[in-house]
Design an enzyme around this catalytic site. Structure first.
Site, mmCIF file in Angstrom:
data_model
loop_
_atom_site.group_PDB
_atom_site.id
_atom_site.type_symbol
_atom_site.label_atom_id
_atom_site.label_comp_id
_atom_site.label_asym_id
_atom_site.label_seq_id
_atom_site.Cartn_x
_atom_site.Cartn_y
_atom_site.Cartn_z
ATOM 1 N N LYS A 71 2.039 18.616 -63.857
ATOM 2 C CA LYS A 71 1.080 19.173 -65.042
ATOM 3 C C LYS A 71 0.459 18.295 -65.668
ATOM 4 O O LYS A 71 -0.578 18.577 -66.387
ATOM 5 C CB LYS A 71 2.365 19.918 -66.098
ATOM 6 C CG LYS A 71 2.735 21.309 -65.542
ATOM 7 C CD LYS A 71 1.857 22.185 -65.925
ATOM 8 C CE LYS A 71 2.656 23.780 -65.633
ATOM 9 N NZ LYS A 71 1.522 24.860 -65.994
ATOM 10 N N SER A 77 7.049 20.947 -57.102
ATOM 11 C CA SER A 77 6.245 20.786 -58.173
ATOM 12 C C SER A 77 6.810 20.036 -59.607
ATOM 13 O O SER A 77 6.115 19.656 -60.512
ATOM 14 C CB SER A 77 5.750 22.154 -58.649
ATOM 15 O OG SER A 77 6.770 23.077 -59.096
#
Length: 406
Positions: free
Chosen positions: A54, A304
């Protein structure tokens, strides 16, 4: 017609991220390779700065703000990973960040976001509710709203993950990654399809929070009436307009996995891969383990994020063990006489199963007079071992009852 982000945008984002983010490692996965019959790799964004990919998109978005916009500060909404990415990125460029998070956001993620210097406001039960609060705050104060996925700069930043994959594994044929709002897979698909049109890009959602399948079927973003999953990082009720267009045009397939699939994947990654991964970060591996998608090897699954609450990790590991048949919870009914409990435990020990917990009770109104109920938690070596143990207990005259059968 929405203009798609291009390869030039992703490459420009990579230049901007030089010295800010790290090129995360690509690690081989022997268990996945054995299952798939070909090379399988893990792209370890769980060890990225702030614990997830992110920060890539957040930094690109915030670094491109004008001096006047930075002075007004930035505001975001997130279950945790985008929050940490925005907080870190804002600190790096000298802007103050206010982050709205759901009231049930994992405490480590809240603490980490505050640790990067952001002001945290806990509002709503879902990220969607926090998004509304953040947008209202932006309108009231003039702070710049940093969307977690539906912005060109964010998509371009996330796409740098695919640039690294293509360099680290030039022969890759399939890329699998988790999907929430769609920012990561949109950016990755832009880069992958521009450089290697033959590479399949597959997205994975939690079955209980899968907004993309009905949206793709309807031809437009569709909001789920309700959703819930242990994979809080991809618990998004509606795709963005921009990300929906990218997924529709560039992504080959979106599949779903169950909560049990995610638990198994987390357990495998921890045991065999020595990787600490949050549920949202493991859904790509979950899809491969569950056979939810047909892939051509070499395949790369993106881990992720790694920001998992330790308490959730404990529950997930237990759930994963149960799903894999290695953690058995049963209730045994037997006669209430001296030595009966010792005999029961001895028989379990003879089958080389390990008793973790025992609850012995006589007060259940469903029991007959002279009958006792023993609730057991037992570690086994797998489904076959569990079945053998249950069969042996029943052959010895014990009444074995599973949860929901009592």
């Amino acid at each position: 017609m929405t203009e798609l982000v291009g390869l030039a945008d992703v490459r420009a984002a990579r230049e901007l991220l030089a010295g800010v983010t790290r090129t995360t490692p690509l690690e081989p996965s022997r268990p996945l390779s054995a299952i798939l019959g070909g090379p399988a790799w893990l792209k370890c964004e769980n060890v990225q700065r702030a614990g997830s990919y992110k920060v890539r998109g957040a930094y690109v978005r915030i670094a491109r703000l004008s001096a006047e916009e930075r002075e007004r500060g930035v505001v975001a909404a997130s279950a945790g990973n985008h929050a940490q990415g925005v907080a870190l990125a804002a600190g790096l460029v000298g802007a103050h960040a206010t982050v709205f998070m759901p009231v049930n956001a994992p405490l480590p993620k809240v603490a980490a976001t505050k640790g990067y210097g952001a002001t945290v406001e806990l509002v709503g039960n879902t990220v969607d509710e926090s998004l509304v609060a953040a947008q209202t705050f932006a309108e009231r104060t003039g702070a710049v709203f940093i969307h977690p996925f539906d912005h060109r700069d964010v998509i371009a930043g996330q796409g740098t993950v695919a640039l690294e994959i293509l360099e680290q594994c030039p022969e890759v044929r399939t890329i699998v990654t988790g999907v929430g709002g769609g920012g990561l897979i949109s950016g990755m698909a832009v880069a992958a399809k521009a450089l290697r049109p033959d590479v399949r890009v597959v997205g994975v959602q939690a079955a209980t929070a899968a907004a993309f399948p009905p949206s793709l079927k309807a031809g437009a973003p569709v909001r789920l009436p309700s959703f819930s999953t242990i994979a809080d990082g991809i618990a998004v009720g509606c795709p963005g307009e921009l990300t929906f267009t990218h997924v529709r045009e560039l992504v080959d397939e979106i599949v779903t996995v169950s909560e049990e699939d995610i638990s198994r994947a987390l357990l495998m990654l921890l045991e065999r891969g020595k990787q600490v991964v949050e549920p949202a970060g493991a859904v790509g591996v979950a899809a491969l383990l569950a056979g939810a998608v047909e892939v051509a090897a070499p395949v790369v699954a993106v881990l992720s994020g790694g920001n998992i609450d330790p308490l959730l990790m404990l529950r997930v590991i237990e759930h994963g063990l149960a799903a894999a048949g290695r953690y058995l919870r049963v209730t045994v009914r037997c006669s209430d006489r001296p030595g009966q409990l010792a005999s029961l435990l001895s028989e379990i020990a003879e089958h080389r199963a390990n008793v973790v917990d025992v609850e012995h009770q006589r007060a259940n109104p469903h029991l007959r007079l002279g009958e006792v109920e023993v609730a057991l938690s037992v570690e086994t070596r797998g489904v076959e071992h569990s079945d053998t143990l249950i069969s042996a207990l029943r052959a010895s005259g014990y009444q074995v009852v599973f949860a929901g059968e009592a």
